[in-house]
Design an enzyme around this catalytic site. Structure first.
Site, PDB file in Angstrom:
ATOM      1  N   TYR A 112       0.818  -1.206   0.000  1.00 31.55           N
ATOM      2  CA  TYR A 112       0.000   0.000   0.000  1.00 31.55           C
ATOM      3  C   TYR A 112       0.861   1.270   0.000  1.00 31.55           C
ATOM      4  O   TYR A 112       1.544   1.581   0.981  1.00 31.55           O
ATOM      5  CB  TYR A 112      -0.935   0.025   1.207  1.00 31.55           C
ATOM      6  CG  TYR A 112      -1.870  -1.160   1.314  1.00 31.55           C
ATOM      7  CD1 TYR A 112      -2.174  -1.944   0.204  1.00 31.55           C
ATOM      8  CD2 TYR A 112      -2.443  -1.498   2.535  1.00 31.55           C
ATOM      9  CE1 TYR A 112      -3.027  -3.033   0.304  1.00 31.55           C
ATOM     10  CE2 TYR A 112      -3.308  -2.586   2.640  1.00 31.55           C
ATOM     11  CZ  TYR A 112      -3.584  -3.350   1.525  1.00 31.55           C
ATOM     12  OH  TYR A 112      -4.426  -4.428   1.639  1.00 31.55           O
TER      13      TYR A 112
ATOM     14  N   HIS B 232       0.121 -11.967   1.215  1.00 35.73           N
ATOM     15  CA  HIS B 232      -0.878 -11.158   0.510  1.00 35.73           C
ATOM     16  C   HIS B 232      -1.502 -11.904  -0.658  1.00 35.73           C
ATOM     17  O   HIS B 232      -2.683 -11.732  -0.980  1.00 35.73           O
ATOM     18  CB  HIS B 232      -0.203  -9.868   0.028  1.00 35.73           C
ATOM     19  CG  HIS B 232      -1.115  -8.712  -0.109  1.00 35.73           C
ATOM     20  ND1 HIS B 232      -0.685  -7.405  -0.011  1.00 35.73           N
ATOM     21  CD2 HIS B 232      -2.453  -8.624  -0.318  1.00 35.73           C
ATOM     22  CE1 HIS B 232      -1.702  -6.581  -0.178  1.00 35.73           C
ATOM     23  NE2 HIS B 232      -2.779  -7.296  -0.374  1.00 35.73           N
TER      24      HIS B 232
ATOM     25  N   SER C  24     -12.904  -5.260   1.219  1.00 39.37           N
ATOM     26  CA  SER C  24     -13.834  -4.676   0.240  1.00 39.37           C
ATOM     27  C   SER C  24     -15.269  -5.148   0.469  1.00 39.37           C
ATOM     28  O   SER C  24     -15.970  -5.508  -0.485  1.00 39.37           O
ATOM     29  CB  SER C  24     -13.397  -4.999  -1.192  1.00 39.37           C
ATOM     30  OG  SER C  24     -12.179  -4.368  -1.502  1.00 39.37           O
ATOM     31  N   PRO C  25     -15.754  -5.147   1.721  1.00 43.70           N
ATOM     32  CA  PRO C  25     -17.126  -5.601   1.953  1.00 43.70           C
ATOM     33  C   PRO C  25     -18.167  -4.678   1.314  1.00 43.70           C
ATOM     34  O   PRO C  25     -19.295  -5.112   1.056  1.00 43.70           O
ATOM     35  CB  PRO C  25     -17.239  -5.593   3.483  1.00 43.70           C
ATOM     36  CG  PRO C  25     -16.253  -4.562   3.929  1.00 43.70           C
ATOM     37  CD  PRO C  25     -15.101  -4.691   2.974  1.00 43.70           C
ATOM     38  N   LEU C  26     -17.791  -3.428   1.041  1.00 44.17           N
ATOM     39  CA  LEU C  26     -18.713  -2.495   0.398  1.00 44.17           C
ATOM     40  C   LEU C  26     -18.508  -2.454  -1.117  1.00 44.17           C
ATOM     41  O   LEU C  26     -19.016  -1.553  -1.788  1.00 44.17           O
ATOM     42  CB  LEU C  26     -18.544  -1.091   0.989  1.00 44.17           C
ATOM     43  CG  LEU C  26     -18.753  -0.999   2.497  1.00 44.17           C
ATOM     44  CD1 LEU C  26     -18.536   0.422   2.982  1.00 44.17           C
ATOM     45  CD2 LEU C  26     -20.141  -1.492   2.886  1.00 44.17           C
TER      46      LEU C  26
ATOM     47  N   ARG D 281     -15.900  -1.822  -2.969  1.00 41.44           N
ATOM     48  CA  ARG D 281     -15.144  -0.640  -3.400  1.00 41.44           C
ATOM     49  C   ARG D 281     -16.063   0.573  -3.613  1.00 41.44           C
ATOM     50  O   ARG D 281     -15.900   1.345  -4.547  1.00 41.44           O
ATOM     51  CB  ARG D 281     -14.335  -0.960  -4.655  1.00 41.44           C
ATOM     52  CG  ARG D 281     -13.451  -2.189  -4.488  1.00 41.44           C
ATOM     53  CD  ARG D 281     -12.550  -2.449  -5.670  1.00 41.44           C
ATOM     54  NE  ARG D 281     -11.914  -3.753  -5.573  1.00 41.44           N
ATOM     55  CZ  ARG D 281     -10.827  -4.044  -4.853  1.00 41.44           C
ATOM     56  NH1 ARG D 281     -10.255  -3.081  -4.167  1.00 41.44           N
ATOM     57  NH2 ARG D 281     -10.329  -5.260  -4.825  1.00 41.44           N
TER      58      ARG D 281
ATOM     59  N   ALA E 250     -22.120   1.033  -1.242  1.00 39.58           N
ATOM     60  CA  ALA E 250     -22.399   2.168  -0.358  1.00 39.58           C
ATOM     61  C   ALA E 250     -23.123   3.277  -1.105  1.00 39.58           C
ATOM     62  O   ALA E 250     -23.468   4.311  -0.529  1.00 39.58           O
ATOM     63  CB  ALA E 250     -21.102   2.705   0.236  1.00 39.58           C
ATOM     64  N   GLY E 251     -23.360   3.075  -2.411  1.00 39.83           N
ATOM     65  CA  GLY E 251     -24.053   4.069  -3.215  1.00 39.83           C
ATOM     66  C   GLY E 251     -23.173   5.194  -3.708  1.00 39.83           C
ATOM     67  O   GLY E 251     -23.675   6.202  -4.225  1.00 39.83           O
TER      68      GLY E 251
END
Length: 336
Positions: free
Chosen positions: A58, A124, A203-205, A207, A211-212
């Site tokens: 990262y 990773h 990345s549960p949302l 990316r 989440a809209g």
């Protein structure tokens, strides 16, 4: 400090929702300032988040440096996770699971983080050129030397997990998991349950999609979604139909879309720990509100209906990155 519900990862008790730190330094166009990143990290700790997840990759180490500057003075308040095998060297993404490379990468991470110990250290990705037993050997030696506390794997399939676990117990498997990316349900989730391994959901949302916050594909340069097929063109237009239905369901439920997603992920099992990432304190507070949302069987059925096979089109990754994914794929899944 606020106390949140907790879950277990190996020897660690952590907040049921952790924080993925990647996007404070990496992957989504221009990173926020170090000051803004530090503000968010400290707010997360103040809010009861006790799992911070970073990696050598990262920002080519800059994410680890940010944590060192921002929160390592609060080291006793959180479980620190980082990763090796994937790295960014001279601007090039490098995959190298050789034992000597893992050892050198770990030492660099410790130096950047300003510590002599990382609680949870992941491979990773799987380097298919190196037997996983050899890579695990390097991690076992690091644990014996006191440099790491527990061993994890990321984006690996059930067979690789079992091979690694036979060398030394694996504490966590970190894979992408959301209503739109359910590959872990093929075999990984069962393997984790059987072996007593935590499933850490990154990345549960999706990316930002769930989440809209993704409504078009006009991403800035440096945004990794520009190269991800499901986030572009006709695929995205199609996928937004399901997203719109999901957003409406969240409204009917009395919560935000992000909260409904995270509550769903948490409902998948007591060993599942989501680690959403954000650059926004408001979004972080919203995410933690998921801990107050109850997922009923009816809600689960409604979410399954929205994201039935075919609801989401397009591969998760561009072709080259997909070759580095060991997690099982569905028979009809698009891979490029």
């Amino acid at each position: 400090m606020t106390m949140l519900p907790t879950r277990t990862i190996g020897p660690f008790t952590v907040s049921a929702i952790g924080l993925g730190c990647m996007n404070l330094s990496h992957a989504y166009d221009v990173a926020p300032s170090a000051e803004d990143g530090a503000r968010l990290l400290n707010h997360a700790l103040d809010s009861g988040v006790t799992l911070l997840d970073t990696a050598a990759l990262y920002g080519s180490g800059n994410n680890e440096r940010l944590l060192a500057q921002a929160v390592m003075h609060r080291r006793g308040e959180f479980t620190l996770a980082s990763k090796c095998v994937l790295d960014l060297i001279d601007g090039q993404r490098v995959l190298d699971g050789r034992p000597e490379t893992i050892s050198a990468s770990l030492d660099r991470s410790l130096q950047r983080l300003g510590t002599d110990h990382i609680d949870l250290y992941y491979m990773h990705r799987l380097d298919r050129k190196v037997p996983i037993e050899d890579s695990m050997g390097a991690l076992v030696r690091a644990k014996e030397a006191g440099k790491i506390g527990a061993i994890g794997l990321s984006e690996m399939g059930a067979a690789s997990i079992r091979r690694a676990h036979a060398v030394h117990p694996v504490a966590a498997v970190q894979n992408e998991y959301s209503p739109t990316s359910r590959n872990v349900e093929i075999a990984v989730m069962d393997a984790c349950r059987e072996l007593g391994i935590a499933l850490v959901a990154f990345s549960p949302l999706a990316r930002g999609l769930l989440a809209g916050s993704v409504r078009s594909d006009d991403y800035r340069d440096g945004d990794i979604r520009k190269a991800m097929p499901r986030f572009n063109g006709a695929n995205l237009a199609h996928n937004l139909n399901a997203v719109d239905r999901f957003v409406a369901l969240a409204g009917e439920t009395g919560c935000t879309p992000a909260q409904l997603v995270l509550a769903w992920v948490l409902s998948r099992g007591p060993n599942v720990v989501p680690i959403p990432g954000t650059r926004s304190i408001a979004h972080l507070d919203d995410d933690l509100g998921a801990l107050k949302v109850t997922i009923t069987p009816e809600l689960t059925a409604a979410i399954d209906a929205i994201f039935a096979p075919g609801a989401i089109r397009g591969a998760r990754y561009p072709a080259l990155q997909q070759t580095q994914i060991d997690t099982e794929t569905f028979p009809d899944e698009e891979l490029a």
